[in-house]
Design a protein around this motif. Sequence first.
Motif, PDB file in Angstrom:
ATOM      1  N   PRO A 214       0.976  -1.065   0.105  1.00  0.00           N
ATOM      2  CA  PRO A 214       0.276   0.171   0.058  1.00  0.00           C
ATOM      3  C   PRO A 214       0.911   1.401  -0.140  1.00  0.00           C
ATOM      4  CG  PRO A 214      -0.838  -1.552   1.449  1.00  0.00           C
ATOM      5  CD  PRO A 214       0.406  -2.189   0.903  1.00  0.00           C
ATOM      6  N   GLY A 215       1.878   1.298   0.992  1.00  0.00           N
ATOM      7  CA  GLY A 215       2.637   2.569   0.839  1.00  0.00           C
ATOM      8  C   GLY A 215       3.579   2.551  -0.453  1.00  0.00           C
ATOM      9  N   VAL A 281      -3.689   2.777 -15.037  1.00  0.00           N
ATOM     10  CA  VAL A 281      -2.608   1.847 -14.381  1.00  0.00           C
ATOM     11  C   VAL A 281      -2.630   1.945 -12.853  1.00  0.00           C
ATOM     12  CG1 VAL A 281      -0.113   1.798 -14.038  1.00  0.00           C
ATOM     13  CG2 VAL A 281      -1.110   2.532 -16.190  1.00  0.00           C
ATOM     14  N   PHE A 282      -2.599   3.098 -12.083  1.00  0.00           N
ATOM     15  CA  PHE A 282      -2.424   3.056 -10.600  1.00  0.00           C
ATOM     16  C   PHE A 282      -3.869   2.766  -9.820  1.00  0.00           C
ATOM     17  CE2 PHE A 282       1.128   5.808 -12.222  1.00  0.00           C
ATOM     18  CZ  PHE A 282       1.957   4.866 -11.825  1.00  0.00           C
ATOM     19  N   GLU A 286      -4.060  -0.260  -7.280  1.00  0.00           N
ATOM     20  CA  GLU A 286      -4.650   0.193  -6.014  1.00  0.00           C
ATOM     21  C   GLU A 286      -5.736  -0.568  -5.491  1.00  0.00           C
ATOM     22  OE1 GLU A 286      -4.268   4.183  -3.170  1.00  0.00           O
ATOM     23  OE2 GLU A 286      -5.443   4.118  -5.053  1.00  0.00           O
ATOM     24  N   ARG A 287      -6.706  -0.805  -6.328  1.00  0.00           N
ATOM     25  CA  ARG A 287      -8.127  -1.557  -6.138  1.00  0.00           C
ATOM     26  C   ARG A 287      -7.803  -2.969  -5.703  1.00  0.00           C
ATOM     27  NH1 ARG A 287     -10.386   1.930  -9.668  1.00  0.00           N
ATOM     28  NH2 ARG A 287     -10.635   0.507 -11.324  1.00  0.00           N
ATOM     29  N   ALA A 298     -13.239  -0.027   0.674  1.00  0.00           N
ATOM     30  CA  ALA A 298     -12.562   0.903   0.319  1.00  0.00           C
ATOM     31  C   ALA A 298     -11.953   0.864  -1.118  1.00  0.00           C
ATOM     32  CB  ALA A 298     -11.142   0.963   1.158  1.00  0.00           C
ATOM     33  N   ALA A 299     -11.855  -0.368  -1.961  1.00  0.00           N
ATOM     34  CA  ALA A 299     -11.607  -0.296  -3.060  1.00  0.00           C
ATOM     35  C   ALA A 299     -12.494   0.240  -4.051  1.00  0.00           C
ATOM     36  CB  ALA A 299     -11.132  -1.787  -3.334  1.00  0.00           C
ATOM     37  N   ARG A 300     -13.826   0.476  -3.647  1.00  0.00           N
ATOM     38  CA  ARG A 300     -14.705   0.663  -4.920  1.00  0.00           C
ATOM     39  C   ARG A 300     -14.819   1.935  -5.111  1.00  0.00           C
ATOM     40  NH1 ARG A 300     -19.687  -2.810  -1.607  1.00  0.00           N
ATOM     41  NH2 ARG A 300     -18.743  -4.830  -2.183  1.00  0.00           N
TER      42      ARG A 300
END
Length: 300
Positions: A214-215, A281-282, A286-287, A298-300
């Motif tokens: 995540p970081g 891309v990002f 991240e999702r 949180a990924a929605r």
Amino acid sequence: MAGTETGPRSVSGSPHDLAGLEAGLDALDAVRVERTPFAKVLLHKVLPPVTAVVLVLVVWKVLVVAEVTDAYKLPDPSAVWHSLKELWLRGTLLDIVWTSVSRGLLGFAAALALGTPLGLLVARVKVVRAALGPLLSGLQSLPSVAWVPAAVIWLGITDGAMYAVILLGAVPSIANGLVSGIDQVPPLYLRAGRTMGATGLSGARHVLLPAALPGYIAGLKQGWAFSWRSLMAAELIASSPDLGLGLGQYLENARTDSDMPGVLLGIILILFVGIAIDLAVFSPLERRVLRTRGLAAAAR
């Protein structure tokens, strides 16, 4: 008369009860990842940004009609559209965009290859962290445009100068993002990895990097933002026919010609590319990482 039982009941139960309890706990831990309906995606993901763009265009048009300033300072949106259509009909639009995008992606790939091992080194070696940690933080806060004059003197007005500015802007962000992610890895993970023989490079590959994702991804997103900003600053200042016509040089040429529709078009194209790379891309990356960690909401 038999006495009534008033003491605490036994916490032990039948195997059936224990199995039910375990199943209930497993159900609490499990995260259902359901495919979001298309209508919901359209309503919550597509409609808001489209509405925002329409509102900006409406406000822009109202300001033009109200003549709040001279027409050469704030042209009509149709003039910007005409500039875009002209580039498309001449067949130069995609070439201009690709010249900058290819430079940005190649420079970011090089920054990724340098920033990742540097971040690992700073995060895991105390002496290196004490020596380079403050320097990386300082470099991250330094505006990328400050490197352009030095890069031009060192390397001339060449692609090498462009890539040097990208690296100097993006590597500190990627390295600091990885350091931040590693700092948040629970020590229990590291001890468990050592117990299973994951030490050294093996531990970094199989324990540290996955746990720090995540970081790390946040650092990658910021690194791409710095790469793109650095490249645009370099193309604006160090423009040359030998470099080809990129978005930064197109913007500078429009300013030189006092072509305000071209200036606004250049700004819009630069913004569009930055948003498109993030969305393509990002954001999906991240999702995916959030979902693998059970953070589907949180990924929605």
